[in-house]
Each structure stands twice: as C-alpha cells, then as structure tokens.
Design an enzyme around this catalytic site. Structure first.
Site, PDB file in Angstrom:
ATOM      1  N   ARG A   5       0.880  -1.281   0.062  1.00  0.00           N
ATOM      2  CA  ARG A   5       0.186   0.002   0.163  1.00  0.00           C
ATOM      3  C   ARG A   5       1.038   1.378   0.172  1.00  0.00           C
ATOM      4  O   ARG A   5       2.002   1.494   0.872  1.00  0.00           O
ATOM      5  CB  ARG A   5      -0.771   0.084   1.135  1.00  0.00           C
ATOM      6  CG  ARG A   5      -2.278  -0.893   1.230  1.00  0.00           C
ATOM      7  CD  ARG A   5      -3.010  -0.590   2.223  1.00  0.00           C
ATOM      8  NE  ARG A   5      -2.540  -0.126   3.731  1.00  0.00           N
ATOM      9  CZ  ARG A   5      -3.214   0.357   4.564  1.00  0.00           C
ATOM     10  NH1 ARG A   5      -4.448   0.506   4.578  1.00  0.00           N
ATOM     11  NH2 ARG A   5      -2.988   0.653   5.585  1.00  0.00           N
ATOM     12  N   ASP A  33       0.474  -3.533  12.197  1.00  0.00           N
ATOM     13  CA  ASP A  33       0.914  -3.836  11.124  1.00  0.00           C
ATOM     14  C   ASP A  33       1.153  -5.483  10.865  1.00  0.00           C
ATOM     15  O   ASP A  33       2.214  -5.922  11.658  1.00  0.00           O
ATOM     16  CB  ASP A  33       2.027  -3.123  10.554  1.00  0.00           C
ATOM     17  CG  ASP A  33       2.572  -3.301   9.022  1.00  0.00           C
ATOM     18  OD1 ASP A  33       2.598  -2.263   8.285  1.00  0.00           O
ATOM     19  OD2 ASP A  33       2.932  -4.253   8.768  1.00  0.00           O
ATOM     20  N   ASP A  38       4.859  -6.168   9.636  1.00  0.00           N
ATOM     21  CA  ASP A  38       5.800  -5.893  10.659  1.00  0.00           C
ATOM     22  C   ASP A  38       5.612  -6.880  11.852  1.00  0.00           C
ATOM     23  O   ASP A  38       6.765  -7.343  12.453  1.00  0.00           O
ATOM     24  CB  ASP A  38       5.620  -4.517  11.232  1.00  0.00           C
ATOM     25  CG  ASP A  38       6.005  -3.503  10.113  1.00  0.00           C
ATOM     26  OD1 ASP A  38       6.797  -3.728   9.257  1.00  0.00           O
ATOM     27  OD2 ASP A  38       5.979  -2.267  10.039  1.00  0.00           O
TER      28      ASP A  38
HETATM   29  C1  PRP Z   1      -0.943  -4.834   4.206  1.00  0.00           C
HETATM   30  C2  PRP Z   1      -1.857  -6.134   4.361  1.00  0.00           C
HETATM   31  C3  PRP Z   1      -2.424  -6.177   2.907  1.00  0.00           C
HETATM   32  C4  PRP Z   1      -2.750  -4.443   2.950  1.00  0.00           C
HETATM   33  C5  PRP Z   1      -4.341  -4.317   3.357  1.00  0.00           C
HETATM   34  O1  PRP Z   1       0.262  -4.890   3.447  1.00  0.00           O
HETATM   35  O2  PRP Z   1      -0.950  -7.268   4.285  1.00  0.00           O
HETATM   36  O3  PRP Z   1      -1.899  -6.430   1.773  1.00  0.00           O
HETATM   37  O4  PRP Z   1      -2.052  -4.013   3.810  1.00  0.00           O
HETATM   38  O5  PRP Z   1      -4.673  -2.951   2.827  1.00  0.00           O
HETATM   39  P1  PRP Z   1      -5.729  -2.510   2.258  1.00  0.00           P
HETATM   40  O6  PRP Z   1      -6.885  -3.531   2.292  1.00  0.00           O
HETATM   41  O7  PRP Z   1      -5.938  -1.043   2.441  1.00  0.00           O
HETATM   42  O8  PRP Z   1      -5.022  -2.582   0.480  1.00  0.00           O
HETATM   43  P2  PRP Z   1       1.146  -4.031   3.137  1.00  0.00           P
HETATM   44  O9  PRP Z   1       0.812  -2.931   2.158  1.00  0.00           O
HETATM   45  O10 PRP Z   1       1.416  -3.030   4.760  1.00  0.00           O
HETATM   46  O11 PRP Z   1       2.464  -4.512   2.997  1.00  0.00           O
HETATM   47  P3  PRP Z   1       3.435  -5.587   3.648  1.00  0.00           P
HETATM   48  O12 PRP Z   1       2.559  -6.917   3.888  1.00  0.00           O
HETATM   49  O13 PRP Z   1       4.531  -5.775   2.554  1.00  0.00           O
HETATM   50  O14 PRP Z   1       3.771  -4.893   4.814  1.00  0.00           O
HETATM   51  N1  URA Z   2      -2.422  -3.554   6.888  1.00  0.00           N
HETATM   52  C1  URA Z   2      -1.961  -3.914   8.006  1.00  0.00           C
HETATM   53  O1  URA Z   2      -0.943  -4.627   8.344  1.00  0.00           O
HETATM   54  N2  URA Z   2      -2.725  -3.636   9.037  1.00  0.00           N
HETATM   55  C2  URA Z   2      -3.875  -2.670   8.953  1.00  0.00           C
HETATM   56  O2  URA Z   2      -4.473  -2.365   9.946  1.00  0.00           O
HETATM   57  C3  URA Z   2      -4.079  -2.076   7.767  1.00  0.00           C
HETATM   58  C4  URA Z   2      -3.518  -2.655   6.593  1.00  0.00           C
END
Ligand code: PRP
Ligand code: URA
Length: 207
Positions: A102, A198, A201
């Site tokens: 995102r 997150d 993370d």
């Molecule tokens: C998180 C999660 C989803 C997304 C959800 O990923 O794992 O993929 O956010 O958010 P949305 O419904 O608003 O699109 P992130 O973008 O944080 O990436 P990451 O898994 O690499 O940390």
């Molecule tokens: N992605 C995450 O990992 N956590 C949230 O709450 C929203 C998006």
C-alpha cells in the site's frame, strides 16, 4: 458475495492473543499459522470430491479425493505466513506469489511482483492476506486473477474493516470471503481498529 466470519471459539481465543501488543513475532507467527488452518477448514467445506478406488487390508472400496486443483495466492509480505500452514493441509496445492504494497500516502496498492504462470492451471484460487483494510489490495489481487483466467476465487483473511469488505463486495460481488473477525473501522491512516497493527511488521519483526 458471501462473507463468512468464523464463529469457532478456538479462533476467537487465538485471535485475541494475536492482537495483543505484547505478542512477539515468534508467537505471532505461530498464531497466524493456527488460525489460518482453522479458516482453511471452514473455507474448503464445499470442495468437490472425486472417487478414488483403494484397498484397505480387508477389502477394496471406493474412497474419495479432492476433485479440484488448488492454488494458494499469498499477497506479499503478510500473506506469506499463511502459506506453510495451508500447504501442510493441502500438500499438492500450487503457490503463486503476488507482491502488492500500500502506498502510504494514497493507500492504493502498488504491484511489484507477479509469479503467476502464463496459463491458469488451477481450479480454485485462495487469496491469502491477513488484513483487509481499505480493500484496495484484495480488489487488485482479484482483478489480476480474473484477468489471468482463474475460474473460482476465494479470499482468506484474519481481520477486515467494514470498509474493505464493502469495497470488495462492490468490485467482486460473487467472491466468497472467509475471515476470523470484522472490526469496527479504519483510522485516518488506513489501519484497522482495534486490529492488530501492521501484520507484516508483526510477523517479521520489522516494526
Ligand atoms: C497490508 C496487508 C494487505 C494490505 C491491506 O500490506 O497485508 O496486503 O496492507 O490494506 P488495504 O486493504 O488497504 O489494501 P502492506 O501494504 O502493509 O504490505 P506488507 O505486507 O509488505 O507490509
Ligand atoms: N495493513 C495492516 O497490516 N494492518 C492494518 O491495520 C491495515 C493494513
């Protein structure tokens, strides 16, 4: 679209442990593993069976096997933690990785990796992502799979915001969604509240 929120007490118990801010990455990964397996059990309750003749030590009989080819499609990064526990239960499943993150300002998904083969070779795709927040990433993943030619798609996640469920419902009304919980809302930064923070993370210790 059908939204299934698990009502199983073990899922509720483990999800509470997962949410706690004290839960460190090792335990967090274990809990993602366990909850994912419960969700898979519920999400695969309608899989078709095919006959499989076998012999027991006592007699020949008509057994059964799963009658479709299944693909697991984890959304990187956070969906990775759902792959191993599910492939343990579905050892012949294929795994196709999709990299989406995102954008922190727009909250819209950015695609950076797509390992789908040229031709669809599976019958049922299970998209794996713990978090369904604005829904942007999930909608983008379903768009990619539909353009690729996926016949049947389901979404498996741990926690959703109502906004994300609604966005996915608008974009892909027929898609079954399997979740452990739907929370109250998104905050101004697009995080699910109360949520768990997150998910990437917390699994990988990068907070
Ligand atoms: C998180 C999660 C989803 C997304 C959800 O990923 O794992 O993929 O956010 O958010 P949305 O419904 O608003 O699109 P992130 O973008 O944080 O990436 P990451 O898994 O690499 O940390
Ligand atoms: N992605 C995450 O990992 N956590 C949230 O709450 C929203 C998006």
């Amino acid at each position: 679209m059908s939204v299934h929120v698990s009502a199983h007490p073990l899922v509720a118990h483990k999800l509470t442990l997962l949410r706690r801010q004290e839960t460190e990455p090792t335990k967090f990964r274990d809990l993602v593993r366990e909850i994912s397996q419960f969700l898979l059990y519920e999400a695969t309750a309608d899989l078709p069976l095919a006959p499989r003749p076998i012999s027991t030590p006592l007699a020949a009989m008509e057994g059964q096997r799963i009658g479709v080819r299944i693909g697991l499609v984890p959304i990187l990064r956070a969906g990775l933690g759902m792959v191993e526990p599910l492939i343990e239960l579905l050892p012949t499943a294929h795994v196709w990785h999709l990299g989406l993150y995102r954008d922190h300002h727009t909250l819209e998904p950015v695609t950076y990796y797509n390992k789908l083969p040229a031709q669809p070779d599976i019958d049922v795709c299970l998209i794996l992502d713990p978090m369904l927040a604005t829904g942007g990433s999930a909608v983008a993943a379903v768009d990619v799979l539909k353009a690729w030619g996926a016949a049947q798609i389901k979404f498996l996640g741990l926690i959703a915001a109502p906004e994300g469920v609604e966005r996915l419902r608008q974009a892909h009304p027929e898609l079954p969604i399997h979740l452990a919980a739907i929370d109250e809302q998104l905050n101004e930064k697009g995080y699910i509240v109360p949520g768990l923070g997150d998910a990437g993370d917390r699994q990988f210790g990068t907070g």
